[in-house]
Design a protein around this motif. Structure first.
Motif, PDB file in Angstrom:
ATOM      1  N   ASP A  36     -14.573  61.082  14.419  1.00  0.00           N
ATOM      2  CA  ASP A  36     -15.711  60.609  13.630  1.00  0.00           C
ATOM      3  C   ASP A  36     -16.779  59.960  14.495  1.00  0.00           C
ATOM      4  N   ASN A  37     -16.351  59.285  15.552  1.00  0.00           N
ATOM      5  CA  ASN A  37     -17.292  58.622  16.459  1.00  0.00           C
ATOM      6  C   ASN A  37     -17.492  59.416  17.746  1.00  0.00           C
ATOM      7  N   GLN A  38     -17.160  60.695  17.691  1.00  0.00           N
ATOM      8  CA  GLN A  38     -17.228  61.569  18.868  1.00  0.00           C
ATOM      9  C   GLN A  38     -16.416  60.996  20.028  1.00  0.00           C
ATOM     10  N   ASP A  39     -15.256  60.422  19.686  1.00  0.00           N
ATOM     11  CA  ASP A  39     -14.433  59.805  20.719  1.00  0.00           C
ATOM     12  C   ASP A  39     -13.230  60.658  21.097  1.00  0.00           C
ATOM     13  N   TRP A  40     -13.071  61.841  20.512  1.00  0.00           N
ATOM     14  CA  TRP A  40     -12.038  62.771  20.944  1.00  0.00           C
ATOM     15  C   TRP A  40     -12.341  64.179  20.447  1.00  0.00           C
ATOM     16  N   LEU A  41     -11.704  65.145  21.113  1.00  0.00           N
ATOM     17  CA  LEU A  41     -11.770  66.550  20.722  1.00  0.00           C
ATOM     18  C   LEU A  41     -10.347  67.024  20.471  1.00  0.00           C
ATOM     19  N   LEU A  42     -10.118  67.716  19.377  1.00  0.00           N
ATOM     20  CA  LEU A  42      -8.772  68.167  19.026  1.00  0.00           C
ATOM     21  C   LEU A  42      -8.725  69.687  18.995  1.00  0.00           C
ATOM     22  N   LEU A  43      -7.721  70.241  19.699  1.00  0.00           N
ATOM     23  CA  LEU A  43      -7.461  71.673  19.677  1.00  0.00           C
ATOM     24  C   LEU A  43      -6.047  71.900  19.159  1.00  0.00           C
ATOM     25  N   PHE A  55      -9.551  62.860  25.206  1.00  0.00           N
ATOM     26  CA  PHE A  55     -10.270  61.599  25.058  1.00  0.00           C
ATOM     27  C   PHE A  55     -11.123  61.352  26.301  1.00  0.00           C
ATOM     28  N   PRO A  56     -12.340  60.822  26.141  1.00  0.00           N
ATOM     29  CA  PRO A  56     -13.105  60.386  27.313  1.00  0.00           C
ATOM     30  C   PRO A  56     -12.542  59.068  27.824  1.00  0.00           C
ATOM     31  N   SER A  63     -12.719  45.332  31.255  1.00  0.00           N
ATOM     32  CA  SER A  63     -13.913  44.534  30.994  1.00  0.00           C
ATOM     33  C   SER A  63     -15.188  45.239  31.440  1.00  0.00           C
ATOM     34  N   HIS A  64     -15.052  46.280  32.276  1.00  0.00           N
ATOM     35  CA  HIS A  64     -16.213  47.007  32.779  1.00  0.00           C
ATOM     36  C   HIS A  64     -16.436  48.325  32.055  1.00  0.00           C
ATOM     37  N   ARG A  65     -15.531  48.676  31.165  1.00  0.00           N
ATOM     38  CA  ARG A  65     -15.658  49.958  30.487  1.00  0.00           C
ATOM     39  C   ARG A  65     -16.694  49.880  29.375  1.00  0.00           C
ATOM     40  N   ARG A  66     -17.256  51.015  29.078  1.00  0.00           N
ATOM     41  CA  ARG A  66     -18.210  51.108  27.982  1.00  0.00           C
ATOM     42  C   ARG A  66     -17.708  52.142  26.987  1.00  0.00           C
ATOM     43  N   ASP A  67     -18.216  52.053  25.766  1.00  0.00           N
ATOM     44  CA  ASP A  67     -17.831  53.039  24.764  1.00  0.00           C
ATOM     45  C   ASP A  67     -18.321  54.417  25.196  1.00  0.00           C
ATOM     46  N   LEU A  68     -17.426  55.375  25.172  1.00  0.00           N
ATOM     47  CA  LEU A  68     -17.764  56.722  25.610  1.00  0.00           C
ATOM     48  C   LEU A  68     -17.741  57.679  24.435  1.00  0.00           C
TER      49      LEU A  68
END
Length: 229
Positions: A36-43, A55-56, A63-68
């Motif tokens: 829904d949030n473009q946070d994964w692709l399913l095959l 998953f990205p 603490s340095h990660r950003r939403d992907l």
């Protein structure tokens, strides 16, 4: 790239998941859905119903990660039709039958394909991308047409209870390292046992199944430390 296996739902974490999909060539693999949030692709694998989820992911401190988000450019090129083409059916029919013990052993191999331990000085790391930085020269020990060119190769084939995994090229990891990952006291496959057949060959057995491991790359120093030939 990191693998996170669950039964019939295999997750791959990568900083470029949509690009990896370009290289996935499996008969019957179908585009299913996007998060829904473009946070994964399913095959979904049409013949078995097994799922592969991408998953990205960035290899940074939390603490340095950003939403992907993933951009399903190549994902959208895949078919969503769950019926098999004639070519796919021919390819699937050509795959040898596999004993249940072999299925478990090879599934365990795939899920551990990128593990390593710098502290214990071993690595699987995709077989041909040694994260420990051990220097290996390519050779043609197994008469590979690519070995002298420094090109990586991986080969897996067999039937029933007997399977062979062979790899080579610069950066190849020792066969003993792969066997160690599959039988490690903390992350190994329960019941799997290893046998080392020389500096460049190992075997891992699970129940009735045997997986032969052979690598092709060498330097004198690497060979002395269990490297490949």
């Amino acid at each position: 790239m990191t693998f996170s296996p669950q039964f019939d739902d295999f997750t791959i974490l990568s900083d470029m998941p949509d690009h990896i999909i370009q290289s996935v060539r499996m008969p019957g693999l179908r585009r299913t859905s996007v998060g829904d949030n473009q946070d994964w692709l399913l095959l979904t694998h049409a013949p078995t119903g097994a799922r592969v989820r991408f998953f990205p992911w960035e290899q940074h401190h939390p603490s340095h990660r950003r939403d992907l988000k993933v951009y399903p450019l190549f994902f959208e090129d895949l078919s969503a039709d769950m019926s098999l083409t004639e070519e796919e059916q021919v390819a699937l029919d050509a795959v040898p039958e596999m004993h249940l013990d072999s299925e478990q052993l090879l599934a365990g191999l795939v899920s551990r394909l990128w593990v390593s331990s710098k502290r214990e000085k071993w690595a699987v790391s995709g077989l041909t991308w040694d994260v420990l930085g051990r220097t290996l020269e390519s050779s043609s020990s197994f008469e590979s047409p690519t070995a002298d060119l420094g090109i990586h190769f991986r080969y897996l084939w067999g039937s029933g209870t007997e399977w062979l995994l062979r790899w080579g090229g610069e950066g190849s990891v020792p066969a003993a390292d792969v066997a160690r990952a599959l039988t490690h006291r903390n992350i190994g496959i329960e019941g799997a046992q290893a046998a080392h057949l020389g500096p460049y060959r190992s075997e891992v057995r699970l129940g009735k199944a045997t997986l032969a491991l052979e690598c092709s790359s060498i330097t004198d120093d690497a060979a002395a430390n269990g490297g490949c030939q």
